[in-house]
Design an enzyme around this catalytic site. Structure first.
Site, PDB file in Angstrom:
ATOM      1  N   HIS A  93     -25.158 -18.416  21.781  1.00 22.84           N
ATOM      2  CA  HIS A  93     -24.048 -17.728  22.564  1.00 22.84           C
ATOM      3  C   HIS A  93     -24.658 -17.254  23.840  1.00 22.84           C
ATOM      4  O   HIS A  93     -25.814 -17.357  24.003  1.00 22.84           O
ATOM      5  CB  HIS A  93     -23.362 -16.744  21.504  1.00 22.84           C
ATOM      6  CG  HIS A  93     -24.296 -15.371  21.246  1.00 22.84           C
ATOM      7  ND1 HIS A  93     -25.537 -15.597  20.652  1.00 22.84           N
ATOM      8  CD2 HIS A  93     -24.385 -14.201  21.488  1.00 22.84           C
ATOM      9  CE1 HIS A  93     -26.294 -14.553  20.361  1.00 22.84           C
ATOM     10  NE2 HIS A  93     -25.414 -13.679  20.858  1.00 22.84           N
ATOM     11  N   HIS A  95     -24.896 -14.052  25.196  1.00 26.43           N
ATOM     12  CA  HIS A  95     -25.481 -12.809  25.371  1.00 26.43           C
ATOM     13  C   HIS A  95     -27.036 -13.013  26.107  1.00 26.43           C
ATOM     14  O   HIS A  95     -27.570 -13.680  25.701  1.00 26.43           O
ATOM     15  CB  HIS A  95     -26.021 -12.057  23.778  1.00 26.43           C
ATOM     16  CG  HIS A  95     -24.992 -11.012  23.363  1.00 26.43           C
ATOM     17  ND1 HIS A  95     -24.712 -10.961  22.100  1.00 26.43           N
ATOM     18  CD2 HIS A  95     -24.539  -9.873  24.180  1.00 26.43           C
ATOM     19  CE1 HIS A  95     -24.069  -9.696  22.220  1.00 26.43           C
ATOM     20  NE2 HIS A  95     -23.812  -9.195  23.203  1.00 26.43           N
ATOM     21  N   ASP A  97     -29.809 -11.499  25.650  1.00 25.14           N
ATOM     22  CA  ASP A  97     -31.066 -11.681  25.081  1.00 25.14           C
ATOM     23  C   ASP A  97     -31.303 -13.114  24.835  1.00 25.14           C
ATOM     24  O   ASP A  97     -32.491 -13.189  24.575  1.00 25.14           O
ATOM     25  CB  ASP A  97     -31.384 -10.655  24.103  1.00 25.14           C
ATOM     26  CG  ASP A  97     -30.142 -10.687  23.228  1.00 25.14           C
ATOM     27  OD1 ASP A  97     -29.132 -10.898  23.568  1.00 25.14           O
ATOM     28  OD2 ASP A  97     -30.316 -10.481  21.921  1.00 25.14           O
ATOM     29  N   HIS A  98     -30.503 -13.995  24.254  1.00 24.93           N
ATOM     30  CA  HIS A  98     -30.479 -15.218  24.146  1.00 24.93           C
ATOM     31  C   HIS A  98     -30.533 -16.483  25.245  1.00 24.93           C
ATOM     32  O   HIS A  98     -30.800 -17.336  25.072  1.00 24.93           O
ATOM     33  CB  HIS A  98     -29.530 -15.620  23.069  1.00 24.93           C
ATOM     34  CG  HIS A  98     -29.445 -14.938  21.899  1.00 24.93           C
ATOM     35  ND1 HIS A  98     -29.856 -15.464  20.621  1.00 24.93           N
ATOM     36  CD2 HIS A  98     -29.042 -13.516  21.792  1.00 24.93           C
ATOM     37  CE1 HIS A  98     -29.610 -14.301  19.856  1.00 24.93           C
ATOM     38  NE2 HIS A  98     -29.293 -13.246  20.605  1.00 24.93           N
ATOM     39  N   HIS A 183     -19.053 -13.148  15.884  1.00 26.92           N
ATOM     40  CA  HIS A 183     -20.152 -12.277  16.511  1.00 26.92           C
ATOM     41  C   HIS A 183     -19.254 -11.131  17.317  1.00 26.92           C
ATOM     42  O   HIS A 183     -19.193 -11.510  18.639  1.00 26.92           O
ATOM     43  CB  HIS A 183     -21.225 -13.034  17.286  1.00 26.92           C
ATOM     44  CG  HIS A 183     -22.078 -12.188  17.918  1.00 26.92           C
ATOM     45  ND1 HIS A 183     -23.010 -11.337  17.246  1.00 26.92           N
ATOM     46  CD2 HIS A 183     -22.965 -12.635  19.112  1.00 26.92           C
ATOM     47  CE1 HIS A 183     -23.841 -10.682  17.937  1.00 26.92           C
ATOM     48  NE2 HIS A 183     -23.962 -11.497  19.094  1.00 26.92           N
ATOM     49  N   ASP A 206     -26.755 -15.124  16.568  1.00 27.74           N
ATOM     50  CA  ASP A 206     -26.298 -13.758  16.194  1.00 27.74           C
ATOM     51  C   ASP A 206     -24.882 -13.808  15.494  1.00 27.74           C
ATOM     52  O   ASP A 206     -24.017 -14.618  15.875  1.00 27.74           O
ATOM     53  CB  ASP A 206     -26.202 -13.024  17.479  1.00 27.74           C
ATOM     54  CG  ASP A 206     -27.437 -12.383  17.983  1.00 27.74           C
ATOM     55  OD1 ASP A 206     -28.519 -12.702  17.341  1.00 27.74           O
ATOM     56  OD2 ASP A 206     -27.295 -11.621  19.037  1.00 27.74           O
TER      57      ASP A 206
HETATM   58 ZN   LIG Z   1     -25.571 -11.514  20.422  1.00 27.83          ZN
HETATM   59 ZN   LIG Z   2     -29.069 -11.309  20.086  1.00 28.55          ZN
END
Ligand SMILES: [Zn+2]
Ligand SMILES: [Zn+2]
Length: 307
Positions: A93, A95, A97-98, A183, A206
């Site tokens: 996804h 986000h 951080d990914h 999520h 996530d």
């Molecule tokens: Zn996430």
């Molecule tokens: Zn995450």
């Protein structure tokens, strides 16, 4: 700076393909079995011990990368994996951080010698993100191509596929299936199941506790799953912090919930990653998994371990 040393041409699937690894790193390839290497087991917290979310599944000379968190190329080098591109990458996804490592993955692999488009899969919106990334680094690519570096024109290209759930990769004995997971407000978030070399691996991305994921994880060899400790659910002392318990329940999976999921799916090994510790110890998290009912093997992932 170009300092590369060619390591030779290797026949793969009838095509000659060079793979470059960081000099002095671990030997590559490892084996023909499907090896899971958590490259980054972290969260948005910039913990120097835990790089941003990224997991490699290595099958012989082929590297399948799941998510590209911050630090991904340095962890690829540390793991002894090729630094000039992966066989295919899959984003769970969008986000940050990914995906913070995406420009690193795309541009560094090019600077290290990639000349073919890199196969990249992910949710709708990924093309817009990567178009913006390439636009943001346009000055860099122009200078590298036209300047003294003589970078390969177009070597930063992508073979990008915005995917829906179902089989998204099926080639030479490796199958990757996307499973849609819930999520929070994200419309598109995926877990991925990999079948390769007689092993099955499920990587959660996530997700909150998901029945679809539980079904897809039934009997897998390795279940790599995110988690937080249920015992630490509490409002946070900040504006909006009263929503934190609801955020956790709607967006992520607690240790007790994961214990229940794993107790039903019965993976041979449960690997905990993307752990939101919130002050809990590793023992507390494992105890939560046991409370949920899972009695099998469970470990908290470390960056660069192999499972
Ligand atoms: Zn996430
Ligand atoms: Zn995450």
């Amino acid at each position: 700076m170009r300092w590369l040393v060619a390591v030779g041409l290797l026949a793969l699937g009838g095509e000659a393909q060079a793979q470059r690894v960081f000099p002095g790193g671990p030997a590559f390839p490892f084996s023909d079995s499907a090896v899971v290497i958590p490259l980054g087991t972290g969260t948005p917290v910039p913990n120097p011990e835990r790089s941003g979310p990224a997991t490699a599944v290595v099958v012989g000379r082929r590297v399948f990368l799941f998510d590209a968190g911050a630090g991904v190329m340095r962890r690829m080098a540390a793991a002894g994996l090729p630094i000039d591109g992966v066989t295919a990458a899959f984003i769970s996804h969008l986000h940050s951080d990914h995906t913070l490592g995406l420009p690193d993955l795309i541009l560094t692999s090019w600077v290290m010698g990639r000349s073919a488009p890199m196969r990249l899969h992910g949710p709708p919106g990924l093309r817009r993100m990567t178009d913006h990334l390439l636009a943001a680094w346009a000055e860099d690519t122009i200078v590298r191509v036209n300047g003294l570096e003589r970078g390969r024109p177009g070597g930063y290209r992508l073979d990008l596929r915005e995917i829906r759930e179902g089989v998204v990769h099926d080639s030479d004995g490796v199958t990757v299936t996307a499973i849609r997971v819930p999520h929070g407000e994200w419309e598109h978030a995926y877990a991925y199941r990999v079948e390769a070399a007689g092993r099955s691996i499920l990587i959660s991305g996530d997700t909150r506790a998901s029945a679809a994921l539980e079904r897809a994880a039934t009997g897998v060899d390795v279940l790599v799953h995110e988690v937080y400790p249920e015992s630490r659910i509490a409002p946070e002392n900040r504006p909006g912090g009263e929503l934190w318990p609801r955020y956790l329940r709607e967006v992520h999976t607690s240790d007790v919930e994961l214990g229940r999921i794993a107790g039903s799916a019965k993976p041979r090994l449960l690997v905990l990653t993307h752990v939101l510790f919130m002050g809990a110890s590793e023992e507390e998290i494992i105890a939560g998994i046991r409370r949920g009912g899972f009695t099998g093997r469970v470990v908290i992932a470390r960056d660069l371990a192999r499972y």
